[in-house]
Motif scaffolding. Structure first.
Motif, PDB file in Angstrom:
ATOM      1  N   SER A 261       7.496   7.866  -6.273  1.00 23.77           N
ATOM      2  CA  SER A 261       7.860   6.964  -6.909  1.00 23.77           C
ATOM      3  C   SER A 261      10.139   6.816  -6.407  1.00 23.77           C
ATOM      4  O   SER A 261       9.992   6.129  -5.541  1.00 23.77           O
ATOM      5  CB  SER A 261       7.082   5.908  -7.880  1.00 23.77           C
TER       6      SER A 261
ATOM      7  N   SER B 159       3.152   8.008   6.515  1.00 23.68           N
ATOM      8  CA  SER B 159       2.409   9.700   6.229  1.00 23.68           C
ATOM      9  C   SER B 159       3.509  10.876   6.463  1.00 23.68           C
ATOM     10  O   SER B 159       3.411  11.506   5.488  1.00 23.68           O
ATOM     11  CB  SER B 159       1.042   9.252   6.272  1.00 23.68           C
TER      12      SER B 159
ATOM     13  N   GLN C 240       1.584   3.194   9.767  1.00 28.62           N
ATOM     14  CA  GLN C 240       0.559   4.490   8.338  1.00 28.62           C
ATOM     15  C   GLN C 240       0.715   6.092   8.862  1.00 28.62           C
ATOM     16  O   GLN C 240       1.333   6.553   8.241  1.00 28.62           O
ATOM     17  CB  GLN C 240      -0.706   4.193   8.338  1.00 28.62           C
TER      18      GLN C 240
ATOM     19  N   GLU D 151       0.992   7.121  -6.101  1.00 31.18           N
ATOM     20  CA  GLU D 151      -0.293   8.921  -6.412  1.00 31.18           C
ATOM     21  C   GLU D 151       0.329   9.637  -6.604  1.00 31.18           C
ATOM     22  O   GLU D 151      -0.003  10.729  -6.781  1.00 31.18           O
ATOM     23  CB  GLU D 151      -1.660   8.203  -5.305  1.00 31.18           C
ATOM     24  N   GLN D 152       1.416  10.149  -5.167  1.00 34.73           N
ATOM     25  CA  GLN D 152       2.167  11.314  -4.795  1.00 34.73           C
ATOM     26  C   GLN D 152       2.565  11.686  -5.786  1.00 34.73           C
ATOM     27  O   GLN D 152       3.744  13.027  -5.596  1.00 34.73           O
ATOM     28  CB  GLN D 152       2.225  11.608  -3.880  1.00 34.73           C
TER      29      GLN D 152
ATOM     30  N   ASN E 219       0.729  -1.151  -0.195  1.00 32.91           N
ATOM     31  CA  ASN E 219       0.049  -0.296   0.099  1.00 32.91           C
ATOM     32  C   ASN E 219       0.848   1.576  -0.031  1.00 32.91           C
ATOM     33  O   ASN E 219       0.716   2.148  -0.722  1.00 32.91           O
ATOM     34  CB  ASN E 219      -0.765   0.070   1.384  1.00 32.91           C
ATOM     35  N   PHE E 220       2.046   1.187   0.188  1.00 33.49           N
ATOM     36  CA  PHE E 220       3.081   2.240   1.107  1.00 33.49           C
ATOM     37  C   PHE E 220       3.207   2.675  -0.157  1.00 33.49           C
ATOM     38  O   PHE E 220       3.514   3.874  -0.881  1.00 33.49           O
ATOM     39  CB  PHE E 220       4.095   1.856   1.870  1.00 33.49           C
TER      40      PHE E 220
ATOM     41  N   ASN F 215       2.023   2.429  -3.783  1.00 33.27           N
ATOM     42  CA  ASN F 215       0.941   2.697  -4.476  1.00 33.27           C
ATOM     43  C   ASN F 215       0.874   4.139  -4.365  1.00 33.27           C
ATOM     44  O   ASN F 215      -0.025   4.835  -5.146  1.00 33.27           O
ATOM     45  CB  ASN F 215      -0.095   1.703  -3.771  1.00 33.27           C
ATOM     46  N   GLN F 216       0.839   4.436  -2.243  1.00 35.36           N
ATOM     47  CA  GLN F 216       0.359   5.845  -2.274  1.00 35.36           C
ATOM     48  C   GLN F 216       1.694   6.828  -2.553  1.00 35.36           C
ATOM     49  O   GLN F 216       1.134   7.899  -2.996  1.00 35.36           O
ATOM     50  CB  GLN F 216       0.461   6.240  -0.262  1.00 35.36           C
TER      51      GLN F 216
ATOM     52  N   SER G  68       0.756  16.166   9.960  1.00 36.17           N
ATOM     53  CA  SER G  68      -0.358  15.190   9.515  1.00 36.17           C
ATOM     54  C   SER G  68      -1.063  15.735  11.294  1.00 36.17           C
ATOM     55  O   SER G  68      -0.483  15.287  11.729  1.00 36.17           O
ATOM     56  CB  SER G  68      -0.295  14.045   9.286  1.00 36.17           C
TER      57      SER G  68
END
Length: 496
Positions: A316, A348, A344, A312-313, A305-306, A308-309, A363
């Motif tokens: 990569s 993040s 998470q 998305e930002q 998942n990390f 993929n995140q 955050s």
């Protein structure tokens, strides 16, 4: 005679959570549920963790229906769930009445064993869940989240184990979520716990850093009662060590258990097909040994998942920089263990620090950690960061148990569901509390149903080759070819 070590099997939960983003469907599980049930495993982990979120968000399933179906198909073997204490299976704390309702509904649906942990190892966040599990006549397994830092010592872990036994836990789990426990540590920690607690000890690890199987061997030598394994291809890498592999490593060992090897191979063949159907959610990066995890300690279930995140930002290419920031963030936040939800939160924040500069953009969950809203951190919060957040928010850290400041919610949840003409039982209330939009969509007839996963079609050339019927004369020759300086031994058969 030494008592054989027992195996819990995780293929129906952590196995696919760690390697296929928790996308295995109930329909993919049921065909082999009976086989798994007859293997003689000590337990089957089938629920909790990210499965509830995934059922609702991606699979169009009611997670309680999954539990009931699996319990019906595999009634003999105790079924295990992973419960995040006061967070239940979400990232925030819930009032005691919601936690109690969740446990009652889960127990009624067929859950037998509750693995109860807190991301900060703050036992105050476990007491409501433990008490309710015991009140329901079910098995409470208190979990110690293993990590390394100056404040995480064998003595500290043993003290927590003694406390969990005193709270009524019937077994004690050591949860090595990042797969960083070394064999000698396992030997030392299990031996120390065995001297101080009288309840069974279970070790759970991941093979992310390639240590999992050897760590299990050391723990077995120290007297651990149960270890947790999976089944290939949903095993090894960021998942648990493979069951067949562990049996091979224990061959000749006085504590080697007896599981049907032929049935395990049959299960492996079946799950290869499921793995192919879930290929869009798998990654070779999660299947290889990654010794770097010894430094950044990201749990196996988070890695896919990390990545993929970051994609998305559009970050990569900064994966290495982000994970290098993780130890700094973790230290500043009081050496918190990296397990949902803290993994998470730290991941993040590390991404934000890399993108905007260290602590330039903080955050809200990281702020909440600093302000004590998740509980007491194992070590002290970085003083400069604490002062920055106190000034930014105008708030002082809380010291009481976070849930003590939360008002009961069950009556309000029932009213909200009734207003939407949705079910108002405990199952509905707790799912609505955690995933309101996804739960509503599950009951909306206009919500498109997800398509069942299918294995990708083979490439045209491969498909053609697969269909071709090749006949040979039986004559063959061994040849050695040299191609670009490399020698290759080949077998050439004569076609008829």
């Amino acid at each position: 005679m030494a008592k054989p070590v027992a195996f819990n099997n995780t293929v129906l939960r952590d196995g696919h959570q760690s390697l296929a983003a928790t996308r295995m469907t109930t329909d993919q599980m049921l065909p082999v549920a009976s086989i798994l049930d007859n293997m003689g495993f000590h337990g089957l982990e089938t629920w909790g963790g990210a499965t509830i979120d995934s059922c609702l968000r991606y699979l169009g399933e009611n997670p309680f229906d999954r539990l009931r179906a699996l319990k019906k198909a595999a009634p003999k073997t105790p079924q295990i769930m992973l419960l995040r204490g006061q967070n239940i299976v979400q990232y925030t704390s819930f009032p005691d009445d919601v936690v109690e309702a969740f446990v009652r509904a889960d127990a009624a649906a067929g859950q037998d064993v509750f693995r109860i942990f807190d991301a900060l190892n703050d036992t105050r966040n476990l007491k409501t869940a433990i008490k309710t599990v015991l009140d329901c006549g079910k098995h409470a397994r208190g979990e110690i989240c293993y990590t390394t830092s100056p404040v995480h010592t064998t003595e500290a872990f043993v003290k927590m184990g003694i406390e969990l036994e005193g709270m009524g836990c019937q077994s004690l789990g050591i949860k090595d979520m990042a797969g960083i426990m070394k064999p000698q540590v396992a030997l030392e920690l299990v031996s120390a716990l065995k001297k101080k607690v009288g309840i069974p000890i279970v070790l759970h690890t991941h093979d992310t850093a390639g240590l999992g199987a050897s760590t299990y061997l050391a723990a077995i030598d120290a007297g651990v009662d149960v270890v947790e394994t999976s089944i290939t291809p949903f095993a090894n890498g960021t998942s648990q060590p493979d069951t067949l592999r562990m049996l091979a490593l224990l061959d000749g060992h006085p504590r080697c258990p007896d599981y049907d090897v032929d049935k395990l191979r049959e299960l492996g063949d079946y799950f290869k097909g499921v793995y192919a159907e879930l290929s869009q959610f798998t990654s070779p990066a999660n299947e290889r040994v990654d010794a770097d995890t010894l430094a950044y300690q990201v749990p196996g279930g988070m890695l896919s998942n990390f990545r993929n995140q970051l994609k998305e930002q559009n970050m990569s290419d900064q994966f290495d920089a982000v994970v290098a920031e993780i130890p700094h963030v973790r230290k500043a936040l009081g050496y918190i263990p990296l397990v949902t939800p803290t993994s998470q939160i730290v991941g993040s924040q590390s991404m934000l620090n890399t993108k905007f500069g260290r602590w330039k953009n903080i955050s809200q969950p990281a702020i909440d950690i600093v302000l004590g809203k998740y509980g007491k951190t194992p070590g002290p919060i970085d003083r400069e960061l604490l002062e920055r957040i106190k000034k930014q928010t105008g708030k002082e850290p809380v010291t009481e148990r976070p849930a003590d400041s939360l008002e009961p919610r069950m009556p309000q949840l029932r009213e909200e569901l009734a207003a939407k003409k949705l079910p108002t039982d405990d199952e509905a209330c707790v799912l609505h509390a955690m995933f309101p939009n996804e739960f509503a969509a599950l009951h909306d007839p206009n919500t498109p149903k997800p398509k069942p996963p299918t294995a990708p079609a083979p490439k045209a050339a491969e498909a053609k080759a697969a269909k071709a019927v090749v006949k040979t004369t039986g004559k063959s020759s061994h040849l050695r070819l040299t191609i670009e300086g490399q020698d290759h031994d080949v077998l050439v058969e004569e076609l008829s």
